[in-house]
Design an enzyme around this catalytic site. Structure first.
Site, PDB file in Angstrom:
ATOM      1  N   THR A  11       0.824  -1.215   0.000  1.00  0.00           N
ATOM      2  CA  THR A  11       0.000   0.000   0.000  1.00  0.00           C
ATOM      3  C   THR A  11       0.852   1.257   0.000  1.00  0.00           C
ATOM      4  O   THR A  11       0.446   2.296  -0.517  1.00  0.00           O
ATOM      5  CB  THR A  11      -0.934  -0.033   1.225  1.00  0.00           C
ATOM      6  OG1 THR A  11      -1.833  -1.127   1.055  1.00  0.00           O
ATOM      7  CG2 THR A  11      -1.745   1.235   1.375  1.00  0.00           C
ATOM      8  N   SER A  54       1.435  -7.653  -0.851  1.00  0.00           N
ATOM      9  CA  SER A  54       2.182  -8.644  -0.045  1.00  0.00           C
ATOM     10  C   SER A  54       1.418  -9.945   0.158  1.00  0.00           C
ATOM     11  O   SER A  54       2.014 -10.955   0.537  1.00  0.00           O
ATOM     12  CB  SER A  54       2.616  -8.044   1.293  1.00  0.00           C
ATOM     13  OG  SER A  54       1.539  -7.917   2.180  1.00  0.00           O
ATOM     14  N   THR A  87       1.593  -4.185   4.337  1.00  0.00           N
ATOM     15  CA  THR A  87       1.396  -4.474   5.764  1.00  0.00           C
ATOM     16  C   THR A  87       0.850  -5.887   6.002  1.00  0.00           C
ATOM     17  O   THR A  87       1.051  -6.458   7.074  1.00  0.00           O
ATOM     18  CB  THR A  87       0.400  -3.485   6.412  1.00  0.00           C
ATOM     19  OG1 THR A  87      -0.878  -3.634   5.795  1.00  0.00           O
ATOM     20  CG2 THR A  87       0.870  -2.048   6.299  1.00  0.00           C
ATOM     21  N   ASP A  88       0.170  -6.456   4.989  1.00  0.00           N
ATOM     22  CA  ASP A  88      -0.591  -7.682   5.252  1.00  0.00           C
ATOM     23  C   ASP A  88       0.274  -8.873   5.667  1.00  0.00           C
ATOM     24  O   ASP A  88      -0.137  -9.665   6.518  1.00  0.00           O
ATOM     25  CB  ASP A  88      -1.448  -8.048   4.037  1.00  0.00           C
ATOM     26  CG  ASP A  88      -2.653  -7.126   3.890  1.00  0.00           C
ATOM     27  OD1 ASP A  88      -2.917  -6.355   4.834  1.00  0.00           O
ATOM     28  OD2 ASP A  88      -3.320  -7.170   2.851  1.00  0.00           O
TER      29      ASP A  88
HETATM   30  C1  SIN Z   1      -0.244  -5.294   1.006  1.00  0.00           C
HETATM   31  O1  SIN Z   1      -0.049  -5.911   2.054  1.00  0.00           O
HETATM   32  O2  SIN Z   1       0.549  -5.330   0.040  1.00  0.00           O
HETATM   33  C2  SIN Z   1      -1.480  -4.490   0.829  1.00  0.00           C
HETATM   34  C3  SIN Z   1      -2.020  -3.971   2.107  1.00  0.00           C
HETATM   35  C4  SIN Z   1      -1.117  -2.996   2.810  1.00  0.00           C
HETATM   36  O3  SIN Z   1       0.035  -2.765   2.471  1.00  0.00           O
HETATM   37  O4  SIN Z   1      -1.610  -2.407   3.809  1.00  0.00           O
END
Ligand code: SIN
Length: 303
Positions: A11, A54, A87-88
């Site tokens: 993100t 991710s 973050t995921d």
């Molecule tokens: C991801 O994990 O690539 C998408 C979600 C995020 O980064 O919060």
């Protein structure tokens, strides 16, 4: 000083609004350009390692990233590494890097909950924080987000939406580096989350599909349902490593408490939570290490 900025997507490189966006659209140079102070603080080496949401990363990506990080860590002109990541699954990559790297310089992961084009984008401030954290020159893998710094082996995502999405869990500090060559074969290791009425045939399906390790996130004190025991015994007899941990976030699982681990050959995960126990088992098997010995070194005393 000179830092390496390795972008992997997420993100933080997303385009759209917080409610609706596509991750991993902007390149590494755009991330750097968004924060003018960064080029005043130090020199930069940039690489776009992946451009992925991710959720689509695999263990092969961890190994590829770790291999590249180790080369940069061992390069005399590089003082530290920042990795931008979704973050995921950030906690999985951070734990894998904690086990795989000889991090004698800072390796700081950062991320964002809002895409780069959102009016309240959090990525620029997080990247600036990660830069300050890397310039401390403290060695080791850690995560810098939203004003907090969390050890790479402990970080876990705890909220689906708020920008304060990360916390530290009870995972012990790795007592061991797992040496892995970049061409190591990565085995299938499945994580089975127990619930009331879990059908035991999931174990046989996993084994038939080629799993060489199984991590059971059991209820309570790692309490294996009676209906699962025959399938787990068969799996163990077939050479599949079986790790027993708990779906409960605190306390851990001790050897021979609540199950006959020593007699059955199960491996108790100690204080490693399920996701991290799976990573430790997968990397130990890939490195040709004895899984039980690896867990004895990594898992810490249950509380
Ligand atoms: C991801 O994990 O690539 C998408 C979600 C995020 O980064 O919060």
């Amino acid at each position: 000083m000179k830092l390496a900025l390795l972008a992997t997507g997420g993100t933080i490189a997303g385009v759209g609004t917080a409610a609706r966006y596509t991750a991993a659209r902007l390149g590494v140079e755009s991330l750097l350009d968004a924060v003018p102070q960064l080029t005043e603080l130090c020199a930069w080496h940039t690489e776009q390692v992946f451009a992925l949401d991710s959720r689509d990363l695999t263990p092969a990506h961890w190994v590829q990233l770790a291999t590249r990080c180790q080369v940069l860590l061992d390069t005399s002109g590089i003082d530290g590494i920042i990795i931008t990541h979704g973050t995921d699954t950030l906690e999985e990559t951070a734990y894998a890097l904690s086990l795989l790297l000889k991090a004698h310089k800072p390796v700081v992961l950062t991320a964002a909950m809002r895409p780069a084009t959102d009016p309240q984008a959090d990525g620029p401030a997080n990247l600036l924080q990660a830069t300050h954290e890397s310039l401390t020159a403290l060695p080791g893998v850690r995560v810098a987000v939203h004003g907090e710094v969390i050890a790479g082996e402990k970080v876990c995502k705890q909220h689906t939406q708020t920008i304060h999405a990360f916390a530290a869990d009870e995972t012990p500090r790795p007592a061991a580096h797992i040496p892995l060559t970049s061409d190591a074969e990565l085995p299938r290791v499945d994580l089975i989350h127990a619930f009331s009425g879990l059908a035991p045939d999931v174990v046989a399906h996993a084994v038939a599909a080629g799993a060489r390790g199984l991590v059971i996130a059991a209820a309570g004190d790692g309490s294996l349902p009676a209906a699962l025991l025959p399938a787990l015994r068969s799996a163990h007899e077939a050479g599949v490593a079986v790790v027993r941990c708990s779906r409960v976030p605190h306390g851990g699982v001790s050897r021979d408490r609540n199950a006959d681990d020593s007699a059955e050959g199960w491996i108790p995960a100690g204080r490693l939570p399920p996701l991290k126990a799976r990573i430790a088992l997968l990397l130990a098997l890939a490195a040709g290490l004895d899984p039980a010995g690896t867990f004895a070194r990594l898992s810490g005393d249950p509380i």
